[in-house]
Design a protein around this motif. Structure first.
Motif, PDB file in Angstrom:
ATOM      1  N   ILE A  73      44.921  33.240  47.165  1.00 13.08           N
ATOM      2  CA  ILE A  73      44.121  34.233  46.058  1.00 13.08           C
ATOM      3  C   ILE A  73      43.026  33.116  45.661  1.00 13.08           C
ATOM      4  O   ILE A  73      42.024  34.109  45.382  1.00 13.08           O
ATOM      5  N   ASP A  74      42.993  31.920  45.278  1.00 10.92           N
ATOM      6  CA  ASP A  74      41.714  31.269  44.996  1.00 10.92           C
ATOM      7  C   ASP A  74      40.831  31.565  46.118  1.00 10.92           C
ATOM      8  O   ASP A  74      39.531  31.586  45.732  1.00 10.92           O
ATOM      9  N   GLN A  75      40.908  31.376  47.412  1.00  6.84           N
ATOM     10  CA  GLN A  75      39.972  31.530  48.235  1.00  6.84           C
ATOM     11  C   GLN A  75      39.210  32.986  48.333  1.00  6.84           C
ATOM     12  O   GLN A  75      38.251  33.282  48.222  1.00  6.84           O
ATOM     13  N   TRP A  76      40.392  33.902  48.116  1.00  2.00           N
ATOM     14  CA  TRP A  76      39.795  35.414  48.289  1.00  2.00           C
ATOM     15  C   TRP A  76      39.075  35.443  47.010  1.00  2.00           C
ATOM     16  O   TRP A  76      37.764  36.204  47.106  1.00  2.00           O
ATOM     17  N   THR A  77      39.171  34.958  45.554  1.00  2.00           N
ATOM     18  CA  THR A  77      38.431  35.181  44.715  1.00  2.00           C
ATOM     19  C   THR A  77      37.029  34.282  44.771  1.00  2.00           C
ATOM     20  O   THR A  77      36.070  35.084  44.324  1.00  2.00           O
ATOM     21  N   THR A  78      37.189  33.389  45.436  1.00  2.00           N
ATOM     22  CA  THR A  78      35.728  32.576  45.570  1.00  2.00           C
ATOM     23  C   THR A  78      34.802  33.369  46.483  1.00  2.00           C
ATOM     24  O   THR A  78      33.565  33.609  46.113  1.00  2.00           O
ATOM     25  N   GLU A  79      35.462  33.822  47.582  1.00  2.00           N
ATOM     26  CA  GLU A  79      34.745  34.829  48.421  1.00  2.00           C
ATOM     27  C   GLU A  79      34.357  36.250  47.875  1.00  2.00           C
ATOM     28  O   GLU A  79      33.159  36.273  48.138  1.00  2.00           O
ATOM     29  N   ARG A  80      35.025  36.626  47.054  1.00  2.00           N
ATOM     30  CA  ARG A  80      34.636  37.933  46.350  1.00  2.00           C
ATOM     31  C   ARG A  80      33.446  37.596  45.570  1.00  2.00           C
ATOM     32  O   ARG A  80      32.491  38.497  45.215  1.00  2.00           O
TER      33      ARG A  80
END
Length: 148
Positions: free
Chosen positions: A121-128
């Protein structure tokens, strides 16, 4: 293709949602329950139509408590999966706000699995966030008269 098998499963999910909503209504503040029920109604329509959208308004966000967010996700999970044994796991966000995910009980009891979900989720949020910044830059470059 035979869709006859889908109807009983959907009915089963709807029955479980109705049962859970009855328990929420019995234990929640009436105003909070009403706001939650309205948000769920909007979400159900978006899902049924296969659309994306924003539910509520900025004013609603201040009234939507963390408990209401958890219950919103729980009801959606019941609707989509038919499962009622999901566990709420808190996930701290990169922006300082906490969110949560609903996990199967055996996964929620596994610290490595919980950390894996938090990392994803942290990676996805950063990418988003990076995509949003890039899209904002493209929009501003395409039309410099856009105000903030």
């Amino acid at each position: 293709m035979n869709d006859e098998g889908a109807a009983p499963e959907e009915d089963s999910h709807a029955v479980k949602v109705a049962l859970y909503m009855e328990t929420l209504q019995a234990r929640m503040d009436p105003d909070q329950y009403g706001a939650l029920a309205q948000a769920l109604h909007e979400a159900f329509h978006l899902l049924a139509e296969g659309r994306e959208g924003t539910i509520g308004s900025e004013d609603d966000a201040t009234e939507f408590t963390p408990e209401m967010h958890r219950e919103f996700a729980t009801v959606l999970t019941i609707l989509l999966t038919g499962k009622m044994d999901q566990q709420v796991v808190e996930v701290p966000g990169s922006d300082g706000h906490s969110g949560f995910v609903l996990m199967d009980p055996e996964e929620a009891d596994d610290p490595a699995k919980v950390q894996e979900v938090r990392d994803f989720i942290d990676q996805w949020t950063t990418e988003r966030e990076a995509v949003d910044i890039e899209l904002d830059g493209i929009a501003r470059a395409s039309n410099p008269s856009i105000d903030d």
